[in-house]
Design a protein around this motif. Structure first.
Motif, PDB file in Angstrom:
ATOM      1  N   VAL A  75      14.117   0.481   2.999  1.00 21.55           N
ATOM      2  CA  VAL A  75      15.214   1.078   2.235  1.00 21.55           C
ATOM      3  C   VAL A  75      14.635   2.084   1.249  1.00 21.55           C
ATOM      4  CG1 VAL A  75      16.748  -0.915   2.445  1.00 21.55           C
ATOM      5  CG2 VAL A  75      15.164  -0.799   0.524  1.00 21.55           C
ATOM      6  N   TYR A  76      15.391   3.156   1.010  1.00 24.22           N
ATOM      7  CA  TYR A  76      14.895   4.204   0.115  1.00 24.22           C
ATOM      8  C   TYR A  76      16.076   4.979  -0.467  1.00 24.22           C
ATOM      9  CZ  TYR A  76      12.134   8.068  -1.699  1.00 24.22           C
ATOM     10  OH  TYR A  76      11.551   8.992  -2.529  1.00 24.22           O
ATOM     11  N   GLN A  77      15.910   5.396  -1.723  1.00 26.42           N
ATOM     12  CA  GLN A  77      16.944   6.209  -2.364  1.00 26.42           C
ATOM     13  C   GLN A  77      16.349   7.045  -3.490  1.00 26.42           C
ATOM     14  OE1 GLN A  77      20.031   6.512  -1.333  1.00 26.42           O
ATOM     15  NE2 GLN A  77      20.605   7.971  -2.911  1.00 26.42           N
ATOM     16  N   LYS A  78      16.826   8.292  -3.586  1.00 27.64           N
ATOM     17  CA  LYS A  78      16.505   9.179  -4.698  1.00 27.64           C
ATOM     18  C   LYS A  78      17.799   9.643  -5.337  1.00 27.64           C
ATOM     19  CE  LYS A  78      12.027  11.523  -4.294  1.00 27.64           C
ATOM     20  NZ  LYS A  78      11.375  12.843  -4.083  1.00 27.64           N
ATOM     21  N   GLU A  79      17.790   9.739  -6.659  1.00 31.17           N
ATOM     22  CA  GLU A  79      18.951  10.258  -7.391  1.00 31.17           C
ATOM     23  C   GLU A  79      18.466  11.279  -8.408  1.00 31.17           C
ATOM     24  OE1 GLU A  79      21.085   7.019  -9.081  1.00 31.17           O
ATOM     25  OE2 GLU A  79      21.487   6.053  -7.165  1.00 31.17           O
ATOM     26  N   ASP A  80      19.023  12.494  -8.327  1.00 39.32           N
ATOM     27  CA  ASP A  80      18.617  13.593  -9.213  1.00 39.32           C
ATOM     28  C   ASP A  80      17.119  13.832  -9.158  1.00 39.32           C
ATOM     29  OD1 ASP A  80      21.271  13.895 -10.072  1.00 39.32           O
ATOM     30  OD2 ASP A  80      21.000  12.342 -11.608  1.00 39.32           O
ATOM     31  N   GLY A  81      16.573  13.731  -7.937  1.00 40.52           N
ATOM     32  CA  GLY A  81      15.151  13.986  -7.743  1.00 40.52           C
ATOM     33  C   GLY A  81      14.241  12.853  -8.160  1.00 40.52           C
ATOM     34  N   LYS A  82      14.802  11.726  -8.585  1.00 37.95           N
ATOM     35  CA  LYS A  82      13.999  10.596  -9.048  1.00 37.95           C
ATOM     36  C   LYS A  82      14.193   9.404  -8.118  1.00 37.95           C
ATOM     37  CE  LYS A  82      13.329   7.515 -13.016  1.00 37.95           C
ATOM     38  NZ  LYS A  82      13.818   7.148 -14.370  1.00 37.95           N
ATOM     39  N   GLU A  83      13.088   8.810  -7.703  1.00 39.05           N
ATOM     40  CA  GLU A  83      13.151   7.630  -6.846  1.00 39.05           C
ATOM     41  C   GLU A  83      13.779   6.467  -7.595  1.00 39.05           C
ATOM     42  OE1 GLU A  83       9.702   6.300  -4.208  1.00 39.05           O
ATOM     43  OE2 GLU A  83       9.702   4.764  -5.793  1.00 39.05           O
ATOM     44  N   THR A  84      14.778   5.822  -6.979  1.00 44.11           N
ATOM     45  CA  THR A  84      15.458   4.691  -7.620  1.00 44.11           C
ATOM     46  C   THR A  84      15.387   3.412  -6.795  1.00 44.11           C
ATOM     47  OG1 THR A  84      17.550   5.444  -6.649  1.00 44.11           O
ATOM     48  CG2 THR A  84      17.064   6.152  -8.919  1.00 44.11           C
ATOM     49  N   ASN A  85      14.934   3.501  -5.568  1.00 46.75           N
ATOM     50  CA  ASN A  85      14.769   2.306  -4.738  1.00 46.75           C
ATOM     51  C   ASN A  85      13.811   2.616  -3.605  1.00 46.75           C
ATOM     52  OD1 ASN A  85      15.074  -0.288  -3.778  1.00 46.75           O
ATOM     53  ND2 ASN A  85      17.020   0.095  -2.749  1.00 46.75           N
ATOM     54  N   LYS A  86      12.876   1.710  -3.380  1.00 44.71           N
ATOM     55  CA  LYS A  86      11.944   1.848  -2.261  1.00 44.71           C
ATOM     56  C   LYS A  86      11.397   0.472  -1.941  1.00 44.71           C
ATOM     57  CE  LYS A  86       7.703   4.175  -0.744  1.00 44.71           C
ATOM     58  NZ  LYS A  86       6.588   5.069  -1.171  1.00 44.71           N
ATOM     59  N   GLY A  87      11.730  -0.025  -0.766  1.00 42.02           N
ATOM     60  CA  GLY A  87      11.284  -1.359  -0.397  1.00 42.02           C
ATOM     61  C   GLY A  87      11.059  -1.494   1.091  1.00 42.02           C
ATOM     62  N   ILE A  88      10.110  -2.348   1.453  1.00 46.38           N
ATOM     63  CA  ILE A  88       9.855  -2.620   2.866  1.00 46.38           C
ATOM     64  C   ILE A  88       9.666  -4.116   3.064  1.00 46.38           C
ATOM     65  CG2 ILE A  88       7.365  -2.168   2.604  1.00 46.38           C
ATOM     66  CD1 ILE A  88       7.442  -1.171   5.558  1.00 46.38           C
ATOM     67  N   ASN A  89      10.370  -4.655   4.051  1.00 48.05           N
ATOM     68  CA  ASN A  89      10.236  -6.055   4.452  1.00 48.05           C
ATOM     69  C   ASN A  89       9.754  -6.091   5.893  1.00 48.05           C
ATOM     70  OD1 ASN A  89      12.220  -5.892   2.249  1.00 48.05           O
ATOM     71  ND2 ASN A  89      12.507  -8.080   2.565  1.00 48.05           N
ATOM     72  N   THR A  90       8.769  -6.926   6.188  1.00 52.48           N
ATOM     73  CA  THR A  90       8.297  -7.087   7.559  1.00 52.48           C
ATOM     74  C   THR A  90       8.229  -8.566   7.890  1.00 52.48           C
ATOM     75  OG1 THR A  90       5.938  -7.207   6.962  1.00 52.48           O
ATOM     76  CG2 THR A  90       6.877  -5.006   7.330  1.00 52.48           C
ATOM     77  N   GLY A  91       8.269  -8.866   9.167  1.00 49.35           N
ATOM     78  CA  GLY A  91       8.195 -10.267   9.566  1.00 49.35           C
ATOM     79  C   GLY A  91       7.750 -10.437  11.002  1.00 49.35           C
ATOM     80  N   ILE A  92       7.108 -11.554  11.268  1.00 47.43           N
ATOM     81  CA  ILE A  92       6.752 -11.924  12.640  1.00 47.43           C
ATOM     82  C   ILE A  92       6.939 -13.424  12.762  1.00 47.43           C
ATOM     83  CG2 ILE A  92       4.286 -12.080  12.020  1.00 47.43           C
ATOM     84  CD1 ILE A  92       3.693 -11.259  14.964  1.00 47.43           C
ATOM     85  N   LYS A  93       7.569 -13.871  13.857  1.00 43.36           N
ATOM     86  CA  LYS A  93       7.912 -15.292  14.000  1.00 43.36           C
ATOM     87  C   LYS A  93       7.799 -15.723  15.458  1.00 43.36           C
ATOM     88  CE  LYS A  93      11.695 -18.583  13.188  1.00 43.36           C
ATOM     89  NZ  LYS A  93      13.129 -18.738  12.850  1.00 43.36           N
ATOM     90  N   PHE A  94       7.330 -16.953  15.656  1.00 44.52           N
ATOM     91  CA  PHE A  94       7.240 -17.545  16.990  1.00 44.52           C
ATOM     92  C   PHE A  94       7.925 -18.913  16.968  1.00 44.52           C
ATOM     93  CE2 PHE A  94       3.654 -14.665  16.717  1.00 44.52           C
ATOM     94  CZ  PHE A  94       3.697 -14.006  17.933  1.00 44.52           C
ATOM     95  N   ASP A  95       8.850 -19.122  17.910  1.00 44.84           N
ATOM     96  CA  ASP A  95       9.509 -20.422  18.109  1.00 44.84           C
ATOM     97  C   ASP A  95       9.116 -20.960  19.478  1.00 44.84           C
ATOM     98  OD1 ASP A  95      12.047 -20.929  16.071  1.00 44.84           O
ATOM     99  OD2 ASP A  95      11.537 -18.821  16.279  1.00 44.84           O
ATOM    100  N   TRP A  96       8.904 -22.263  19.560  1.00 43.99           N
ATOM    101  CA  TRP A  96       8.626 -22.894  20.840  1.00 43.99           C
ATOM    102  C   TRP A  96       9.791 -23.780  21.259  1.00 43.99           C
ATOM    103  CZ3 TRP A  96       4.858 -21.626  17.410  1.00 43.99           C
ATOM    104  CH2 TRP A  96       3.774 -20.923  17.905  1.00 43.99           C
ATOM    105  N   TYR A  97      10.168 -23.692  22.536  1.00 45.98           N
ATOM    106  CA  TYR A  97      11.238 -24.509  23.104  1.00 45.98           C
ATOM    107  C   TYR A  97      12.518 -24.396  22.267  1.00 45.98           C
ATOM    108  CZ  TYR A  97       7.219 -26.399  25.556  1.00 45.98           C
ATOM    109  OH  TYR A  97       6.086 -26.519  26.308  1.00 45.98           O
ATOM    110  N   GLN A  98      12.949 -23.141  22.046  1.00 51.75           N
ATOM    111  CA  GLN A  98      14.087 -22.890  21.160  1.00 51.75           C
ATOM    112  C   GLN A  98      15.386 -23.525  21.644  1.00 51.75           C
ATOM    113  OE1 GLN A  98      16.004 -19.158  21.022  1.00 51.75           O
ATOM    114  NE2 GLN A  98      15.147 -18.400  22.949  1.00 51.75           N
TER     115      GLN A  98
END
Length: 244
Positions: A69-92
């Motif tokens: 996610v990212y946002q700039k307002e009036d040339g100024k950064e107001t939000n910047k975030g990154i979420n990552t994930g990796i998951k393994f399920d067995w016999y779901q």
């Protein structure tokens, strides 16, 4: 702990899985773009990009995903975030299924330079009906390692937590489905140190490849790195997803 090392590791994992995906039809890749309305530590509209690579079969389920996610307002950064994930399920599809996962969060506006979480647990399927619904609850042990944005804070950088998560998947007709899950994660040492994360999504299938997703997420932290941050964050987002 270096953010670049974890990003590099995740990229290598994704490249390896993507290479496998070209040979195995059981892999599905999905990407999305949209906007989110935020309140709490971030109060604005933000642009959102996400992707997910997933494999489903009766023995193992693998999921690799990221959200930016990212946002700039009036040339100024107001939000910047990154979420990552990796998951393994067995016999779901069994009544009981073990899983392992790793997640990362980086967003200085929420106080995280980098948060890395490792999970190991088991899921219990409570009630399921093929192509209609799937209700389950899971429990896990979580290890959190956090680099907080404020260098001066009284929080522990390493915390072991218990995680309890009920989850609901419900279809309404052929094209509409509801997904809801809530995580409650208290510290194993201090139960007054806890995290809550609740997500609800309504997904409407437009075509076999295209879908519209409306989601709401609520996060709460009982303990904060400094008084400059708020206990809660809320996000409402609309995302258009394309399955490739």
């Amino acid at each position: 702990m270096k953010l670049s090392k974890f990003i590099s590791l995740l990229i290598m994992i994704m490249l390896g899985i993507t290479a496998n995906a070209q040979e195995k039809k059981k892999w599905n890749f999905e990407m999305g773009v949209g906007m989110s309305q935020n309140s709490g530590n971030v109060d604005n509209f933000s642009l959102k990009n996400s992707s997910e690579l997933q494999r489903n079969d009766s023995i193992i389920t693998a999921n690799v995903n990221y959200k930016f996610v990212y946002q700039k307002e009036d040339g100024k950064e107001t939000n910047k975030g990154i979420n990552t994930g990796i998951k393994f399920d067995w016999y779901q599809y069994n009544r009981w299924s073990p899983f392992i996962a790793m997640e990362t969060v980086s967003n200085k506006y929420k106080g995280y330079d980098l948060k890395v979480s490792g999970l190991v647990g088991v899921k219990l399927r409570i009630w399921t009906k093929p192509d209609t619904c799937d209700y389950s609850i899971s429990t896990a042990i979580v290890y959190d390692n956090v680099d907080y944005t404020p260098e001066e804070n009284e929080l522990n950088n390493e915390v072991w937590r218990l995680s309890i998560r009920p989850k609901i998947k419900q279809k309404f007709g052929e094209n509409v489905s509801l997904l809801h899950y809530t995580f409650y994660q208290p510290s194993l040492k201090e139960f007054d140190d806890y995290l809550i994360s609740s997500t609800t999504k309504l997904v409407t299938k437009i075509t076999t490849k295209l879908s519209l997703e409306i989601g709401y997420n609520y996060e709460y932290r009982s303990k904060l790195p400094t008084d400059d941050y708020k206990h809660y964050d809320m996000t409402t987002d609309v995302t258009l997803k394309l399955k490739l």
